[in-house]
Design a protein around this motif. Structure first.
Motif, PDB file in Angstrom:
ATOM      1  N   ILE A   1       0.837  -1.207   0.000  1.00 16.06           N
ATOM      2  CA  ILE A   1       0.000   0.000   0.000  1.00 16.06           C
ATOM      3  C   ILE A   1       0.869   1.254   0.000  1.00 16.06           C
ATOM      4  CG2 ILE A   1      -1.654   1.349   1.362  1.00 16.06           C
ATOM      5  CD1 ILE A   1      -2.827  -1.340   2.312  1.00 16.06           C
ATOM      6  N   ILE A   2       1.900   1.261   0.838  1.00 13.45           N
ATOM      7  CA  ILE A   2       2.800   2.423   0.899  1.00 13.45           C
ATOM      8  C   ILE A   2       3.469   2.654  -0.452  1.00 13.45           C
ATOM      9  CG2 ILE A   2       4.942   3.297   1.919  1.00 13.45           C
ATOM     10  CD1 ILE A   2       4.119   1.987   4.538  1.00 13.45           C
ATOM     11  N   GLN A   3       3.903   1.577  -1.100  1.00 11.24           N
ATOM     12  CA  GLN A   3       4.560   1.712  -2.392  1.00 11.24           C
ATOM     13  C   GLN A   3       3.596   2.272  -3.446  1.00 11.24           C
ATOM     14  OE1 GLN A   3       7.666   1.555  -3.121  1.00 11.24           O
ATOM     15  NE2 GLN A   3       7.363   1.906  -5.315  1.00 11.24           N
ATOM     16  N   LYS A   4       2.343   1.832  -3.413  1.00  9.83           N
ATOM     17  CA  LYS A   4       1.364   2.330  -4.383  1.00  9.83           C
ATOM     18  C   LYS A   4       1.085   3.813  -4.161  1.00  9.83           C
ATOM     19  CE  LYS A   4      -0.875  -2.134  -5.157  1.00  9.83           C
ATOM     20  NZ  LYS A   4      -2.068  -2.983  -4.910  1.00  9.83           N
ATOM     21  N   LEU A   5       1.048   4.232  -2.895  1.00  7.37           N
ATOM     22  CA  LEU A   5       0.854   5.664  -2.612  1.00  7.37           C
ATOM     23  C   LEU A   5       2.078   6.471  -3.032  1.00  7.37           C
ATOM     24  CD1 LEU A   5      -1.073   4.862   0.509  1.00  7.37           C
ATOM     25  CD2 LEU A   5      -1.591   6.989  -0.639  1.00  7.37           C
ATOM     26  N   ASN A   6       3.262   5.877  -2.918  1.00 10.99           N
ATOM     27  CA  ASN A   6       4.485   6.572  -3.335  1.00 10.99           C
ATOM     28  C   ASN A   6       4.481   6.869  -4.832  1.00 10.99           C
ATOM     29  OD1 ASN A   6       5.745   6.703  -0.814  1.00 10.99           O
ATOM     30  ND2 ASN A   6       6.766   4.734  -1.047  1.00 10.99           N
ATOM     31  N   THR A   7       3.896   5.965  -5.622  1.00 11.44           N
ATOM     32  CA  THR A   7       3.988   6.084  -7.085  1.00 11.44           C
ATOM     33  C   THR A   7       2.694   6.549  -7.742  1.00 11.44           C
ATOM     34  OG1 THR A   7       3.417   3.729  -7.323  1.00 11.44           O
ATOM     35  CG2 THR A   7       5.761   4.286  -7.178  1.00 11.44           C
ATOM     36  N   ALA A   8       1.626   6.696  -6.963  1.00 15.95           N
ATOM     37  CA  ALA A   8       0.324   7.065  -7.551  1.00 15.95           C
ATOM     38  C   ALA A   8       0.372   8.454  -8.178  1.00 15.95           C
ATOM     39  CB  ALA A   8      -0.761   7.004  -6.482  1.00 15.95           C
TER      40      ALA A   8
END
Length: 322
Positions: free
Chosen positions: A102-109
């Protein structure tokens, strides 16, 4: 002439052959001396070993008792309706991997639509899009970033009902080496980011709170601090004072609890800060994350003051939508 050596003390000449016999005899005597010494010292060594083992066994027993107490505490999390142990109480490897994902997806969204399903839904749904602006610099989850997690429980209770929610708080560093916290809860059987708790979102921003001075109680995520001398007395009533600050510490104000009507709230706030505790010997906590209900009273003092009407939780996660 045969080789002869004088080794005796009585003037005897002893041949080489007899010398070997003498040495063998002395070695035999030494052997029995060692046997005697070992037999004498063995009980002493056994007794010393016993004395060493007793404290070790006591220490091991204490360790076992601590583990048993921890297990009993876990078992107290039983669902009282079904009588079954809440299996979600333990953080699993899968949960940590989901959190990192989830954190990674928020980083790249690039847009809110990419992360909509990853966020905890609240009644302030229209404000969810703020997460894109507030998320900030990339948040790292690798071991070198100091990534760690902790299970916690947010509780809320009043005269009519009691609620609680289990959540996972993670911490680490961003790519610019600044620190961060993030909070995750279960919603509809899925692990999601509690974005309000993560960014310290409030119904009123701290600047709006100071400018508008709302008369109705509003929820505020802030940092809490207390020191001696924060109390005031107005119109015959003593007020316990607290310094509340914005999440980034760039704004602050005082807020008060009237002790004639809200002593329990004051005790709860002090407990959250370990203030005046005789059990915990450490200094009181400063800038503790809390979620409060605050209102403004113009009649309190010359220019008016903020009143703390409720401690929703001693962190930024709440079991109910504030």
């Amino acid at each position: 002439m045969p080789y002869r050596t004088k080794i005796g003390t009585f003037g005897e000449d002893v041949s080489k052959d007899n010398l070997g016999a003498e040495i063998s005899s002395e070695e035999g005597d030494s052997f029995w001396v060692w046997i005697f010494l070992i037999g004498l010292l063995a009980p002493i060594f056994a007794y010393v070993l016993f004395l060493v083992q007793v404290p070790s066994q006591e220490h091991e027993q204490q360790r076992v008792e601590v583990i048993e107490n921890q297990l009993l505490n876990r078992l107290e999390q039983i669902d009282k309706n079904s009588g079954e142990l809440n299996q979600e109480f333990y953080t699993t490897i899968e949960e940590i991997e989901d959190i990192k994902s989830i954190i990674q997806k928020l980083n790249t969204a690039k847009s809110y639509n990419e992360i909509e399903g990853l966020l905890r839904k609240t009644i302030h749904y229209e404000a969810d899009r703020f997460i894109m602006d507030e998320w900030g610099v990339e948040r790292l989850t690798n071991p070198l970033s100091g990534f760690q997690w902790q299970e916690m429980t947010a509780q809320f209770s009043n005269k009519s009902r009691s609620e609680s929610v289990r959540y996972i708080k993670v911490a680490g560093r961003r790519s610019d080496y600044s620190g961060y916290h993030a909070y995750f809860v279960y919603q509809d059987n899925s692990l999601v980011l509690d974005w309000q708790a993560t960014i310290g979102w409030s119904e009123f921003s701290f600047d709006e709170l100071l400018q508008s001075k709302p008369r109705r109680a509003v929820s505020v995520r802030c940092l809490l601090k207390k020191q001696p001398g924060y109390e005031i007395r107005l119109n015959g009533t003593t007020y316990s004072g607290y310094l509340i600050s914005s999440p980034n510490l760039d704004a602050y104000t005082f807020a008060y609890v009237p002790l004639d009507t809200h002593q329990q709230i004051d005790r709860n706030l002090k407990d959250a800060l370990n203030y005046g505790s005789f059990i915990i010997k450490e200094p009181p906590l400063e800038n503790k994350r809390v979620t409060l209900k605050i209102s403004y009273q113009e009649e309190l003092g010359k220019d008016g003051n903020f009143i703390i009407t409720e401690l929703l939780h001693d962190e930024w996660v709440t079991p109910k939508d504030p």
